[in-house]
Design an enzyme around this catalytic site. Structure first.
Site, PDB file in Angstrom:
ATOM      1  N   ARG A 210      -1.969   3.774   7.552  1.00 13.56           N
ATOM      2  CA  ARG A 210      -2.800   2.923   8.386  1.00 13.56           C
ATOM      3  C   ARG A 210      -3.142   3.677   9.666  1.00 13.56           C
ATOM      4  O   ARG A 210      -2.344   4.457  10.195  1.00 13.56           O
ATOM      5  CB  ARG A 210      -2.088   1.613   8.724  1.00 13.56           C
ATOM      6  CG  ARG A 210      -1.534   0.877   7.528  1.00 13.56           C
ATOM      7  CD  ARG A 210      -2.594   0.471   6.547  1.00 13.56           C
ATOM      8  NE  ARG A 210      -3.428  -0.619   7.031  1.00 13.56           N
ATOM      9  CZ  ARG A 210      -4.545  -0.998   6.448  1.00 13.56           C
ATOM     10  NH1 ARG A 210      -4.980  -0.358   5.385  1.00 13.56           N
ATOM     11  NH2 ARG A 210      -5.238  -2.001   6.940  1.00 13.56           N
TER      12      ARG A 210
ATOM     13  N   HIS B 252     -11.962   6.509   5.282  1.00 16.94           N
ATOM     14  CA  HIS B 252     -11.168   5.458   4.654  1.00 16.94           C
ATOM     15  C   HIS B 252     -11.635   5.201   3.222  1.00 16.94           C
ATOM     16  O   HIS B 252     -11.918   4.060   2.834  1.00 16.94           O
ATOM     17  CB  HIS B 252     -11.240   4.168   5.477  1.00 16.94           C
ATOM     18  CG  HIS B 252     -10.063   3.252   5.262  1.00 16.94           C
ATOM     19  ND1 HIS B 252      -9.549   2.451   6.249  1.00 16.94           N
ATOM     20  CD2 HIS B 252      -9.291   3.006   4.159  1.00 16.94           C
ATOM     21  CE1 HIS B 252      -8.534   1.753   5.782  1.00 16.94           C
ATOM     22  NE2 HIS B 252      -8.365   2.074   4.505  1.00 16.94           N
TER      23      HIS B 252
END
Length: 308
Positions: free
Chosen positions: A223, A271
């Site tokens: 993350r 991402h």
């Protein structure tokens, strides 16, 4: 069965078509077309509306469209509302592909060769066996276990670290804060697959990097808020780290002019390491709804005390 979807519209349209095909009697609406909000049973979202329970007073389950659910503000959610992350083969396969690509690229010195290409420099370097390269995976859940398998097949010396003890065949495992230093000290390529919790926020920092062998490399697919950007840049510039593959950042997207965009030792991707695949994601979603309606345990329910 009344489902509202609030995320990427293109993916939503694919999901809607699959739901109509597989469960014709179900209602699957795409945000902001929510119909009668009092009839909504299930919300599938990445970022739900702030007033979620005021808007959907009879909501039964909140589903994340992705493998993570740390983006939700749990203070706004009733304690008894189940929150479920996505667990499906497409997500796992995508992560396995990305991490395998990243590790092989780092192992074979591709960041350095790409730098040499831009400098028009023809300079081969010694190649080492995968058996001499120690890979360490932080986070040994379903994704962590899955990415270890092909790396073992290539012959890498694989280790893993997790919050609680795990036993994985052929993988030396460490657990808990007291064993983190020993794990880092033997990781030539560090892969972060940890969920975001209070204890993992900012974990990838100077202290962490300095405990790795000099010249180690990082693959960050956990993350964004786990990585200290300034500390990574300092570690690369001092050559404590040789290279980094970064798929998640905080913020996303990175602003124009951020040093990561042009740093020669960083591979930056937006991402994209893993995304749920429409057909398998819908199978997983509908299977969980059937479990819920039958009073059975769902797959991927978030433990709010642990944060994942």
């Amino acid at each position: 069965m009344n489902i509202v979807y609030k995320s990427e519209p293109e993916r939503g349209r694919k999901w809607a078509a699959l739901v109509k095909e597989q469960v014709p009697h179900a209602s699957f609406r795409l945000w902001p077309d929510i119909g009668d909000p009092t009839t909504v049973d299930y919300l599938v979202a990445w970022q739900p509306p702030a007033d979620i329970m005021q808007q959907f007073p009879n909501l039964k389950v909140l589903f994340s469209v992705g493998a993570g659910a740390d983006q939700f503000d749990y203070a706004r959610l009733p304690a008894d509302l189940p929150v479920v992350r996505m667990v499906e083969p497409g997500l796992i396969n995508g992560m396995v592909e990305y991490v395998t690509f990243a590790v092989l690229g780092l192992h074979r010195d591709m960041p350095r060769y790409f730098q040499q290409q831009r400098a028009q420099q023809w300079q081969p370097h010694l190649m080492r066996s995968a058996t001499k390269c120690r890979v360490g995976v932080m986070g040994l859940g379903s994704l962590g276990e899955a990415v270890l398998k092909p790396l073992q097949a290539f012959g890498f010396d694989c280790g893993g670290w997790s919050r609680t003890p795990r036993d994985i065949e052929g993988v030396q495992c460490w657990a808990g804060p007291d064993q983190l230093a020993a794990f880092l000290a033997r990781s030539d390529i560090l892969i972060c697959l940890l969920p975001l919790t209070d204890s993992t926020r900012g974990l990838l920092n100077a202290d962490c990097f300095n405990q790795l062998p000099r010249g180690a490399a990082l693959v960050q697919v956990g993350r964004g808020a786990q990585l200290n950007h300034d500390d990574l840049l300092s570690a690369l510039d001092s050559q404590q780290l040789s290279a980094a593959v970064v798929d998640v950042t905080d913020p996303e997207p990175l602003p124009a002019g951020h040093p990561f965009w042009n740093h020669p030792a960083i591979w930056l991707t937006p991402h994209i390491a893993s995304h749920s695949m429409a057909d398998t994601a819908i199978e997983a979603l509908l299977a969980n709804i059937r479990r819920f309606e039958a009073g059975e345990a769902m797959v991927g329910v978030i433990d709010r005390q642990r944060g994942y």
